[in-house]
Design a protein around this motif. Structure first.
Motif, PDB file in Angstrom:
ATOM      1  N   GLN A   1      -1.068   3.998  25.597  1.00 15.70           N
ATOM      2  CA  GLN A   1      -2.031   4.258  24.541  1.00 15.70           C
ATOM      3  C   GLN A   1      -1.576   5.481  23.756  1.00 15.70           C
ATOM      4  O   GLN A   1      -1.438   6.568  24.309  1.00 15.70           O
ATOM      5  CB  GLN A   1      -3.422   4.499  25.126  1.00 15.70           C
ATOM      6  N   VAL A   2      -1.326   5.294  22.465  1.00 13.51           N
ATOM      7  CA  VAL A   2      -0.912   6.374  21.572  1.00 13.51           C
ATOM      8  C   VAL A   2      -1.956   6.473  20.471  1.00 13.51           C
ATOM      9  O   VAL A   2      -2.218   5.496  19.776  1.00 13.51           O
ATOM     10  CB  VAL A   2       0.475   6.080  20.948  1.00 13.51           C
ATOM     11  N   LEU A   3      -2.571   7.644  20.339  1.00 14.56           N
ATOM     12  CA  LEU A   3      -3.609   7.843  19.338  1.00 14.56           C
ATOM     13  C   LEU A   3      -3.289   9.061  18.472  1.00 14.56           C
ATOM     14  O   LEU A   3      -2.685  10.025  18.950  1.00 14.56           O
ATOM     15  CB  LEU A   3      -4.973   8.065  20.012  1.00 14.56           C
ATOM     16  N   THR A   4      -3.724   9.015  17.207  1.00 10.95           N
ATOM     17  CA  THR A   4      -3.603  10.183  16.335  1.00 10.95           C
ATOM     18  C   THR A   4      -4.607  11.234  16.820  1.00 10.95           C
ATOM     19  O   THR A   4      -5.511  10.938  17.598  1.00 10.95           O
ATOM     20  CB  THR A   4      -3.919   9.823  14.871  1.00 10.95           C
ATOM     21  N   LYS A   5      -4.468  12.466  16.340  1.00  9.63           N
ATOM     22  CA  LYS A   5      -5.406  13.531  16.728  1.00  9.63           C
ATOM     23  C   LYS A   5      -6.839  13.161  16.321  1.00  9.63           C
ATOM     24  O   LYS A   5      -7.781  13.402  17.061  1.00  9.63           O
ATOM     25  CB  LYS A   5      -4.992  14.853  16.093  1.00  9.63           C
ATOM     26  N   ALA A   6      -7.002  12.562  15.138  1.00 11.49           N
ATOM     27  CA  ALA A   6      -8.326  12.151  14.674  1.00 11.49           C
ATOM     28  C   ALA A   6      -8.918  11.078  15.584  1.00 11.49           C
ATOM     29  O   ALA A   6     -10.105  11.106  15.912  1.00 11.49           O
ATOM     30  CB  ALA A   6      -8.262  11.651  13.240  1.00 11.49           C
ATOM     31  N   GLU A   7      -8.101  10.120  15.994  1.00  7.10           N
ATOM     32  CA  GLU A   7      -8.586   9.044  16.868  1.00  7.10           C
ATOM     33  C   GLU A   7      -8.967   9.583  18.248  1.00  7.10           C
ATOM     34  O   GLU A   7      -9.913   9.093  18.867  1.00  7.10           O
ATOM     35  CB  GLU A   7      -7.524   7.951  17.007  1.00  7.10           C
ATOM     36  N   GLN A   8      -8.263  10.596  18.719  1.00 10.29           N
ATOM     37  CA  GLN A   8      -8.581  11.190  20.016  1.00 10.29           C
ATOM     38  C   GLN A   8      -9.920  11.911  19.987  1.00 10.29           C
ATOM     39  O   GLN A   8     -10.649  11.914  20.972  1.00 10.29           O
ATOM     40  CB  GLN A   8      -7.487  12.174  20.436  1.00 10.29           C
ATOM     41  N   SER A   9     -10.247  12.524  18.848  1.00 11.84           N
ATOM     42  CA  SER A   9     -11.477  13.306  18.769  1.00 11.84           C
ATOM     43  C   SER A   9     -12.701  12.464  18.393  1.00 11.84           C
ATOM     44  O   SER A   9     -13.824  12.909  18.574  1.00 11.84           O
ATOM     45  CB  SER A   9     -11.310  14.449  17.769  1.00 11.84           C
ATOM     46  N   GLU A  10     -12.505  11.264  17.879  1.00 11.03           N
ATOM     47  CA  GLU A  10     -13.627  10.397  17.505  1.00 11.03           C
ATOM     48  C   GLU A  10     -14.319   9.841  18.737  1.00 11.03           C
ATOM     49  O   GLU A  10     -13.673   9.443  19.693  1.00 11.03           O
ATOM     50  CB  GLU A  10     -13.140   9.216  16.655  1.00 11.03           C
ATOM     51  N   ASP A  11     -15.657   9.841  18.688  1.00  9.48           N
ATOM     52  CA  ASP A  11     -16.426   9.242  19.778  1.00  9.48           C
ATOM     53  C   ASP A  11     -16.644   7.754  19.549  1.00  9.48           C
ATOM     54  O   ASP A  11     -16.760   6.988  20.486  1.00  9.48           O
ATOM     55  CB  ASP A  11     -17.790   9.932  19.914  1.00  9.48           C
ATOM     56  N   GLU A  12     -16.714   7.350  18.280  1.00 12.85           N
ATOM     57  CA  GLU A  12     -16.989   5.955  17.957  1.00 12.85           C
ATOM     58  C   GLU A  12     -15.682   5.188  17.770  1.00 12.85           C
ATOM     59  O   GLU A  12     -14.746   5.676  17.152  1.00 12.85           O
ATOM     60  CB  GLU A  12     -17.833   5.861  16.690  1.00 12.85           C
ATOM     61  N   LEU A  13     -15.664   3.972  18.297  1.00 19.05           N
ATOM     62  CA  LEU A  13     -14.498   3.113  18.159  1.00 19.05           C
ATOM     63  C   LEU A  13     -14.668   2.239  16.927  1.00 19.05           C
ATOM     64  O   LEU A  13     -15.795   1.956  16.513  1.00 19.05           O
ATOM     65  CB  LEU A  13     -14.346   2.249  19.409  1.00 19.05           C
ATOM     66  N   PRO A  14     -13.578   1.783  16.326  1.00 20.29           N
ATOM     67  CA  PRO A  14     -13.679   0.953  15.128  1.00 20.29           C
ATOM     68  C   PRO A  14     -14.447  -0.340  15.390  1.00 20.29           C
ATOM     69  O   PRO A  14     -14.405  -0.879  16.488  1.00 20.29           O
ATOM     70  CB  PRO A  14     -12.214   0.635  14.781  1.00 20.29           C
ATOM     71  N   GLU A  15     -15.128  -0.811  14.355  1.00 20.78           N
ATOM     72  CA  GLU A  15     -15.815  -2.093  14.442  1.00 20.78           C
ATOM     73  C   GLU A  15     -15.918  -2.695  13.051  1.00 20.78           C
ATOM     74  O   GLU A  15     -15.749  -2.019  12.048  1.00 20.78           O
ATOM     75  CB  GLU A  15     -17.190  -1.957  15.088  1.00 20.78           C
ATOM     76  N   GLY A  16     -16.158  -3.984  13.012  1.00 21.83           N
ATOM     77  CA  GLY A  16     -16.285  -4.689  11.741  1.00 21.83           C
ATOM     78  C   GLY A  16     -17.314  -5.789  11.872  1.00 21.83           C
ATOM     79  O   GLY A  16     -18.132  -5.804  12.799  1.00 21.83           O
ATOM     80  N   GLN A  17     -17.258  -6.751  10.954  1.00 22.49           N
ATOM     81  CA  GLN A  17     -18.215  -7.852  10.987  1.00 22.49           C
ATOM     82  C   GLN A  17     -17.865  -8.777  12.156  1.00 22.49           C
ATOM     83  O   GLN A  17     -16.784  -9.358  12.198  1.00 22.49           O
ATOM     84  CB  GLN A  17     -18.177  -8.618   9.671  1.00 22.49           C
ATOM     85  N   ASP A  18     -18.760  -8.907  13.112  1.00 24.26           N
ATOM     86  CA  ASP A  18     -18.622  -9.763  14.284  1.00 24.26           C
ATOM     87  C   ASP A  18     -17.515  -9.336  15.252  1.00 24.26           C
ATOM     88  O   ASP A  18     -17.028 -10.139  16.039  1.00 24.26           O
ATOM     89  CB  ASP A  18     -18.401 -11.233  13.872  1.00 24.26           C
ATOM     90  N   TRP A  19     -17.075  -8.063  15.195  1.00 27.55           N
ATOM     91  CA  TRP A  19     -16.098  -7.577  16.172  1.00 27.55           C
ATOM     92  C   TRP A  19     -16.261  -6.075  16.361  1.00 27.55           C
ATOM     93  O   TRP A  19     -16.766  -5.388  15.494  1.00 27.55           O
ATOM     94  CB  TRP A  19     -14.657  -7.902  15.769  1.00 27.55           C
ATOM     95  N   GLN A  20     -15.825  -5.601  17.528  1.00 29.03           N
ATOM     96  CA  GLN A  20     -15.786  -4.171  17.784  1.00 29.03           C
ATOM     97  C   GLN A  20     -14.779  -3.900  18.892  1.00 29.03           C
ATOM     98  O   GLN A  20     -14.550  -4.749  19.754  1.00 29.03           O
ATOM     99  CB  GLN A  20     -17.163  -3.611  18.139  1.00 29.03           C
ATOM    100  N   VAL A  21     -14.180  -2.729  18.857  1.00 26.71           N
ATOM    101  CA  VAL A  21     -13.236  -2.327  19.881  1.00 26.71           C
ATOM    102  C   VAL A  21     -14.033  -1.727  21.033  1.00 26.71           C
ATOM    103  O   VAL A  21     -14.923  -0.906  20.817  1.00 26.71           O
ATOM    104  CB  VAL A  21     -12.228  -1.283  19.333  1.00 26.71           C
ATOM    105  N   THR A  22     -13.725  -2.168  22.244  1.00 26.74           N
ATOM    106  CA  THR A  22     -14.366  -1.601  23.425  1.00 26.74           C
ATOM    107  C   THR A  22     -13.294  -1.134  24.396  1.00 26.74           C
ATOM    108  O   THR A  22     -12.157  -1.603  24.350  1.00 26.74           O
ATOM    109  CB  THR A  22     -15.271  -2.630  24.143  1.00 26.74           C
ATOM    110  N   ILE A  23     -13.668  -0.233  25.261  1.00 28.81           N
ATOM    111  CA  ILE A  23     -12.758   0.238  26.294  1.00 28.81           C
ATOM    112  C   ILE A  23     -13.096  -0.509  27.569  1.00 28.81           C
ATOM    113  O   ILE A  23     -14.259  -0.574  27.966  1.00 28.81           O
ATOM    114  CB  ILE A  23     -12.887   1.759  26.484  1.00 28.81           C
ATOM    115  N   GLU A  24     -12.090  -1.060  28.200  1.00 29.48           N
ATOM    116  CA  GLU A  24     -12.296  -1.846  29.404  1.00 29.48           C
ATOM    117  C   GLU A  24     -13.015  -1.012  30.463  1.00 29.48           C
ATOM    118  O   GLU A  24     -12.668   0.130  30.716  1.00 29.48           O
ATOM    119  CB  GLU A  24     -10.943  -2.314  29.946  1.00 29.48           C
ATOM    120  N   GLY A  25     -14.016  -1.593  31.067  1.00 31.96           N
ATOM    121  CA  GLY A  25     -14.775  -0.898  32.101  1.00 31.96           C
ATOM    122  C   GLY A  25     -15.954  -0.118  31.559  1.00 31.96           C
ATOM    123  O   GLY A  25     -16.762   0.390  32.320  1.00 31.96           O
TER     124      GLY A  25
END
Length: 185
Positions: free
Chosen positions: A131-155
Motif C-alpha cells: 500500500q503506497v499512499l500520498t501524504k494527503a491520502e494518509q492523513s484523510e479519514d474518509e475513503l473515496p466513494e462515488g455513485q453506487d461504490w465506495q472504498v472500504t478497508i478489509e476487516g
C-alpha cells in the motif's frame, strides 16, 4: 555491472572485492515495469563480494535510491526513499544449494555471469510496499466513494453490512437451527 563467477573465484579468494558505485537502472526498471515504476534516481550501492570455501560467492551491499511509484489509491505519483541491505549467495551448480538454509537467498549462476544490475533492480521492486499512499491520502479519514461504490478497508466493514442478509439466501439463515433441533429429538 556484471561480475564473472570464475574471475571472482580466481582473483578474490583471499580478500573481498569492495565496491561503491552509482547504477543507472531507470531505463531498465521503467521498461520492465512501466505501471509500477514511474521514475528512479541513480541507485547507490556500497558493499563487497567475497569467495567462500567451496567457491561460492557471497554478495552483500547496502542500497539507497528514490523510486517514484503510483499511489495504490489514486495513482498519484509518490516518492519512496529506499534504504536497505541485500545479501545473496551465488553458486555454480544446483548441487551447491543443499549447503544453505531455506531462508538464505541462493542463486545458481548461468553462463558464469552475475548480473548485479538485475539483482539490485529485483530487490528494489521487492521493497515497494503493498500500500503506497500520498501524504494527503494518509492523513484523510474518509475513503473515496462515488455513485453506487465506495472504498472500504478489509476487516473494517460496518455492522449494518455484516447483519444484512441477501434476500435470496434468507431461508438458509435458520438452516442450522432447524437441523440441530432434529438431532435432539
Amino acid at each position: 555491472m556484471k561480475l564473472s563467477l570464475s574471475e571472482l573465484q580466481k582473483e578474490y579468494r583471499h580478500e573481498p572485492l569492495k565496491f561503491d558505485e552509482a547504477l543507472d537502472l531507470k531505463a531498465d526498471l521503467m521498461d520492465r515495469y512501466p505501471d509500477e515504476v514511474l521514475d528512479v534516481t541513480p541507485v547507490h550501492i556500497n558493499g563487497m563480494v567475497s569467495v567462500e570455501d567451496g567457491g561460492d560467492v557471497l554478495f552483500y551491499t547496502h542500497v539507497s535510491a528514490t523510486l517514484t511509484v503510483p499511489s495504490t489509491r489514486s495513482l498519484t505519483p509518490v516518492e519512496l526513499s529506499m534504504d536497505f541491505d541485500v545479501t545473496e549467495f551465488y553458486v555454480a551448480s544446483q548441487a551447491a544449494l543443499t549447503r544453505y538454509e531455506k531462508t538464505d537467498v541462493v542463486l545458481v549462476v548461468e553462463d558464469d555471469v552475475i548480473d548485479v544490475d538485475k539483482a539490485i533492480a529485483d530487490n528494489l521492486l521487492l521493497q515497494i510496499p503493498m500500500q503506497v499512499l500520498t501524504k494527503a491520502e494518509q492523513s484523510e479519514d474518509e475513503l473515496p466513494e462515488g455513485q453506487d461504490w465506495q472504498v472500504t478497508i478489509e476487516g473494517e466493514a460496518e455492522e449494518s453490512d455484516s447483519k444484512t442478509v441477501d434476500p435470496r439466501l434468507a431461508k438458509l439463515k435458520n438452516f442450522f437451527d432447524d437441523s440441530s433441533k432434529d438431532d435432539e429429538q
